[in-house]
Design an enzyme around this catalytic site. Structure first.
Site, PDB file in Angstrom:
ATOM      1  N   GLU A 119       0.570  -0.690   6.360  1.00 22.39           N
ATOM      2  CA  GLU A 119       0.253  -0.656   4.925  1.00 22.39           C
ATOM      3  C   GLU A 119      -0.061   0.785   4.533  1.00 22.39           C
ATOM      4  O   GLU A 119      -1.088   1.328   4.924  1.00 22.39           O
ATOM      5  CB  GLU A 119      -0.938  -1.580   4.625  1.00 22.39           C
ATOM      6  CG  GLU A 119      -1.362  -1.541   3.165  1.00 22.39           C
ATOM      7  CD  GLU A 119      -2.614  -2.382   2.894  1.00 22.39           C
ATOM      8  OE1 GLU A 119      -2.879  -3.351   3.633  1.00 22.39           O
ATOM      9  OE2 GLU A 119      -3.329  -2.057   1.926  1.00 22.39           O
ATOM     10  N   ARG A 121      -2.631   6.006  -2.334  1.00 23.80           N
ATOM     11  CA  ARG A 121      -3.801   6.778  -2.756  1.00 23.80           C
ATOM     12  C   ARG A 121      -3.547   8.258  -2.652  1.00 23.80           C
ATOM     13  O   ARG A 121      -4.369   9.061  -3.092  1.00 23.80           O
ATOM     14  CB  ARG A 121      -5.003   6.454  -1.856  1.00 23.80           C
ATOM     15  CG  ARG A 121      -5.441   5.027  -1.925  1.00 23.80           C
ATOM     16  CD  ARG A 121      -6.792   4.902  -1.271  1.00 23.80           C
ATOM     17  NE  ARG A 121      -7.030   3.575  -0.762  1.00 23.80           N
ATOM     18  CZ  ARG A 121      -8.093   3.240  -0.062  1.00 23.80           C
ATOM     19  NH1 ARG A 121      -9.010   4.154   0.209  1.00 23.80           N
ATOM     20  NH2 ARG A 121      -8.244   2.012   0.372  1.00 23.80           N
ATOM     21  N   THR A 156      -2.851  -0.570  -2.123  1.00 25.62           N
ATOM     22  CA  THR A 156      -3.487   0.002  -3.323  1.00 25.62           C
ATOM     23  C   THR A 156      -2.515   0.027  -4.503  1.00 25.62           C
ATOM     24  O   THR A 156      -2.494   0.976  -5.290  1.00 25.62           O
ATOM     25  CB  THR A 156      -4.062   1.419  -3.073  1.00 25.62           C
ATOM     26  OG1 THR A 156      -4.551   1.506  -1.731  1.00 25.62           O
ATOM     27  CG2 THR A 156      -5.245   1.696  -3.992  1.00 25.62           C
ATOM     28  N   LYS A 212      -5.214 -11.287   0.500  1.00 26.37           N
ATOM     29  CA  LYS A 212      -6.110 -10.362   1.178  1.00 26.37           C
ATOM     30  C   LYS A 212      -7.528 -10.751   0.732  1.00 26.37           C
ATOM     31  O   LYS A 212      -7.745 -11.016  -0.450  1.00 26.37           O
ATOM     32  CB  LYS A 212      -5.746  -8.964   0.693  1.00 26.37           C
ATOM     33  CG  LYS A 212      -6.721  -7.871   0.990  1.00 26.37           C
ATOM     34  CD  LYS A 212      -6.037  -6.548   0.658  1.00 26.37           C
ATOM     35  CE  LYS A 212      -7.027  -5.411   0.663  1.00 26.37           C
ATOM     36  NZ  LYS A 212      -6.340  -4.122   0.824  1.00 26.37           N
TER      37      LYS A 212
END
Ligand SMILES: O=C(O)C(=O)C[C@H](O)[C@H](O)COP(=O)(O)O
Length: 202
Positions: free
Chosen positions: A40, A44, A67, A127
């Site tokens: 993943e 960011r 994100t 998640k």
């Protein structure tokens, strides 16, 4: 590839914040070789999309974007080759866009209301974020009771020490974490930590 396929591919999903410390391809090769193929890459940092593009070419790697906060980032990640999309929360707009694409999608939930909104869109894989500060295992057990066919990927605050307990929970399909790729770790140390993570039972 469905989100269930992604969650079954490895017990642990490394959550990567790429800041130039390691070459993304070398990092992906190290993790895949250690037995953690699902990666993943969080959006960011400015290099995340290029890294997704490069890491996706590593044989065996299943590279997704984390994100992801809005529809625009979803499309950028898809264009870069992400095979799955992870969001820290669950919003109407992003969920509608994600369900409309064929991409595997793992939105974050922390409450029963979040899960119900996801179920309304046909989702049952989430998640659980932020896992530790949202109540950890007791919270997962409480949420799993009314939602029998929901499965979670707890992420946030999980350590090498707490990982086995999370993975032993029936409602947990896999876990996410950054403990095997901390700042200052060499690729060799990352490989060793990843090998230990890959060998965890669920
Ligand atoms: O921003 C997102 O979408 C995320 O993916 C958040 C990450 O899952 C956690 O920041 C990882 O948590 P740690 O293992 O505690 O570092």
């Amino acid at each position: 590839m469905t989100i269930e396929d992604v969650m079954q591919a490895a017990p642990v999903i490394p959550v990567l914040v790429l800041d130039g410390e390691h070459d993304p391809v070398a990092l992906a090769e190290t993790l895949v070789e250690a037995g953690l193929p699902v990666l993943e890459v969080t959006l960011r940092t400015s290099q995340a999309l290029d890294a997704i593009r490069a890491m996706s070419r590593v044989p065996g790697a299943i590279v997704g974007a984390g994100t992801v906060l809005n529809e625009w980032q979803l499309f950028e990640a898809r264009e870069a080759g992400a095979r799955f999309i992870v969001a820290p929360g669950l919003t109407e707009a992003l969920t509608r866009a994600a369900v409309a694409t064929s991409l595997a999608y793992l939105p974050g939930v922390a409450t029963a209301g979040d899960i119900m909104r996801g179920l309304e869109h046909g989702l049952n894989r989430f998640k659980f974020f932020p896992a530790e500060s949202s109540g950890g295992l007791p919270a997962i057990r409480s949420l799993a009771a009314p939602f029998g066919n929901v499965r979670f990927c707890p992420t946030g605050g999980i350590t090498e020490a707490s990982a086995p307990d999370y993975l032993a929970e029936p409602a947990v399909s896999c876990i996410g974490g950054s403990w095997m790729v901390k700042k200052g770790m060499s690729l060799a140390a990352i490989g060793e930590a990843a090998r230990r993570a890959a060998s965890l039972a669920r």
